[in-house]
Design an enzyme around this catalytic site. Structure first.
Site, PDB file in Angstrom:
ATOM      1  N   ASN A 129       0.966  -1.209  -0.396  1.00 42.51           N
ATOM      2  CA  ASN A 129       0.113  -0.127   0.313  1.00 42.51           C
ATOM      3  C   ASN A 129       1.224   0.657  -0.178  1.00 42.51           C
ATOM      4  O   ASN A 129       1.207   1.937   1.023  1.00 42.51           O
ATOM      5  CB  ASN A 129      -0.564  -0.092   0.821  1.00 42.51           C
ATOM      6  CG  ASN A 129      -1.293   1.046   1.424  1.00 42.51           C
ATOM      7  OD1 ASN A 129      -2.178   1.767   0.588  1.00 42.51           O
ATOM      8  ND2 ASN A 129      -2.234   1.379   2.536  1.00 42.51           N
ATOM      9  N   LYS A 140      -0.202   4.412  -0.328  1.00 41.14           N
ATOM     10  CA  LYS A 140      -0.195   5.892   0.161  1.00 41.14           C
ATOM     11  C   LYS A 140      -0.219   6.312  -0.706  1.00 41.14           C
ATOM     12  O   LYS A 140      -0.513   6.521  -1.861  1.00 41.14           O
ATOM     13  CB  LYS A 140       0.129   5.312   1.658  1.00 41.14           C
ATOM     14  CG  LYS A 140      -0.359   4.129   2.723  1.00 41.14           C
ATOM     15  CD  LYS A 140      -0.206   4.598   4.012  1.00 41.14           C
ATOM     16  CE  LYS A 140      -0.507   3.117   4.344  1.00 41.14           C
ATOM     17  NZ  LYS A 140       0.393   3.505   5.551  1.00 41.14           N
ATOM     18  N   HIS A 172      -9.192   1.079   5.097  1.00 43.10           N
ATOM     19  CA  HIS A 172      -8.649   1.493   6.201  1.00 43.10           C
ATOM     20  C   HIS A 172      -7.791   1.747   6.983  1.00 43.10           C
ATOM     21  O   HIS A 172      -8.795   3.438   7.046  1.00 43.10           O
ATOM     22  CB  HIS A 172      -6.928   2.668   5.266  1.00 43.10           C
ATOM     23  CG  HIS A 172      -5.618   1.991   5.712  1.00 43.10           C
ATOM     24  ND1 HIS A 172      -4.901   3.049   6.346  1.00 43.10           N
ATOM     25  CD2 HIS A 172      -4.662   0.668   5.592  1.00 43.10           C
ATOM     26  CE1 HIS A 172      -3.553   2.193   6.744  1.00 43.10           C
ATOM     27  NE2 HIS A 172      -3.522   0.853   6.221  1.00 43.10           N
ATOM     28  N   GLU A 228      -6.432   4.096   8.517  1.00 44.43           N
ATOM     29  CA  GLU A 228      -6.491   5.699   7.898  1.00 44.43           C
ATOM     30  C   GLU A 228      -7.573   6.482   7.305  1.00 44.43           C
ATOM     31  O   GLU A 228      -7.930   7.279   8.006  1.00 44.43           O
ATOM     32  CB  GLU A 228      -5.095   6.072   7.348  1.00 44.43           C
ATOM     33  CG  GLU A 228      -3.553   5.835   7.750  1.00 44.43           C
ATOM     34  CD  GLU A 228      -2.855   5.251   6.932  1.00 44.43           C
ATOM     35  OE1 GLU A 228      -2.240   5.281   5.855  1.00 44.43           O
ATOM     36  OE2 GLU A 228      -1.487   4.984   7.763  1.00 44.43           O
ATOM     37  N   GLU A 262      -5.301  -5.480  10.301  1.00 42.81           N
ATOM     38  CA  GLU A 262      -4.140  -4.567  11.179  1.00 42.81           C
ATOM     39  C   GLU A 262      -4.433  -3.340  12.308  1.00 42.81           C
ATOM     40  O   GLU A 262      -5.119  -2.706  12.336  1.00 42.81           O
ATOM     41  CB  GLU A 262      -3.887  -3.495   9.762  1.00 42.81           C
ATOM     42  CG  GLU A 262      -4.023  -3.392   8.644  1.00 42.81           C
ATOM     43  CD  GLU A 262      -3.368  -2.592   8.041  1.00 42.81           C
ATOM     44  OE1 GLU A 262      -1.782  -3.002   7.412  1.00 42.81           O
ATOM     45  OE2 GLU A 262      -3.850  -1.607   7.446  1.00 42.81           O
ATOM     46  N   GLY A 295       2.644   2.566  10.666  1.00 45.07           N
ATOM     47  CA  GLY A 295       4.246   3.342  10.882  1.00 45.07           C
ATOM     48  C   GLY A 295       4.452   3.726  11.769  1.00 45.07           C
ATOM     49  O   GLY A 295       5.092   3.990  12.166  1.00 45.07           O
ATOM     50  N   SER A 310       3.517  -2.653  10.217  1.00 40.65           N
ATOM     51  CA  SER A 310       5.269  -2.855  10.701  1.00 40.65           C
ATOM     52  C   SER A 310       5.842  -4.280  10.103  1.00 40.65           C
ATOM     53  O   SER A 310       7.164  -4.204  10.955  1.00 40.65           O
ATOM     54  CB  SER A 310       5.767  -2.608  11.603  1.00 40.65           C
ATOM     55  OG  SER A 310       5.186  -0.699  12.103  1.00 40.65           O
TER      56      SER A 310
END
Ligand code: PGA
Length: 255
Positions: A9, A11, A95, A97, A167, A173, A212
């Site tokens: 991904n 992003k 996701h 985010e 996730e 991240g 990660s």
């Protein structure tokens, strides 16, 4: 038998030139790897360039988001059919985010997933708890609720076209991955929920771990029975580290 599926991904990274260069570097590194599915999720603006660079390879293209409508007055949005037209076979939905920064809800995720399936694409549906929720022992409740909402109404006979991505938000991240045991515990719970909803087909749905993932921890994570690949952010931005993850070229035990 579930095939491991690895998705990078990207992003909000890479222009068209950078995207094409990445593909040129990746393809020889993963040539002949028939036992795994490999997916690249560039930003919308690089989808066409990546599709061109991938032509003739088994690596699949994914979008990072989609709008559920086929067409209409939705300024700034992109429809499932438009993604199919670009050669996308997958799209990421829900996701963390998007949930945290753009107000994406479980119901919204379910409608996007349904629209993708109807257009012949496979949704990669993301779920995961925050650190606060984990610390408050709410992980399973959160996962159960997110799964029930994000998969609501999806046709049972299309269950095998779904991909789930567990996730944990605190691992995304941050450089702080879940331990393989922690991830397996969550994956086994997700698997139970999928079997409860979809019956036998639920046992065949691929569940990726994300948060990660890097070459050093991929092998230990992938050794877990219910972890079927990875959704990779940071380490997916370089063809070399992404291909090392796909090859599980890792030193087990390091984090
Ligand atoms: P990360 O991101 O690998 O950089 O933690 C994972 C993701 O957001 O899917």
């Amino acid at each position: 038998m579930r095939r491991p599926i690895f998705a990078a991904n990207w992003k909000l990274h890479k222009n068209r030139g950078e995207a094409a260069a990445y593909v040129r570097e990746l393809l020889p590194r993963v040539a002949g790897m028939d036992g795994v599915e490999i997916v690249l999720a560039p930003p919308f603006t690089a989808l066409d360039a990546v599709a061109t660079a991938l032509a003739g390879s088994a690596v699949a293209l994914a979008a990072q988001n989609v709008h559920p409508a086929a067409s209409g007055a939705f300024t700034g949005e992109v429809a499932p059919g438009m993604l199919a037209d670009l050669g996308c076979r997958f799209a990421i939905v829900g996701h963390s985010e998007r949930r945290a920064l753009f107000g994406e809800t479980d119901a919204g995720v379910a409608s996007k997933a349904a629209a993708l399936l109807a257009a012949g694409l496979r949704p990669i549906v993301c779920i995961g708890e925050t650190l606060e929720q984990r610390d408050a022992d709410q992980t399973f409740d959160v996962l159960r609720t997110q799964l029930a909402g994000s998969l609501a109404g999806l046709p049972r006979n299309r269950a095998r076209d779904l991909v789930l991505a567990y996730e944990p938000v605190w691992a995304i991240g941050t450089g702080r991955s879940a331990t393989p045991e922690m991830a397996q515990e969550a994956h086994a719970f997700v698997r139970e929920c999928l079997v409860a909803q979809f019956g036998e087909a639920g046992a065949e749905i691929q569940i990726q771990y994300g948060g990660s993932v890097k070459p050093e921890n991929a092998a230990a994570l992938m050794a877990q029975p219910d972890i079927d690949g990875a959704l990779v952010g940071g380490a997916g931005l370089e063809a070399e580290s992404f291909s090392k993850i796909i090859h599980f070229e890792a030193q087990e035990g390091s984090s």
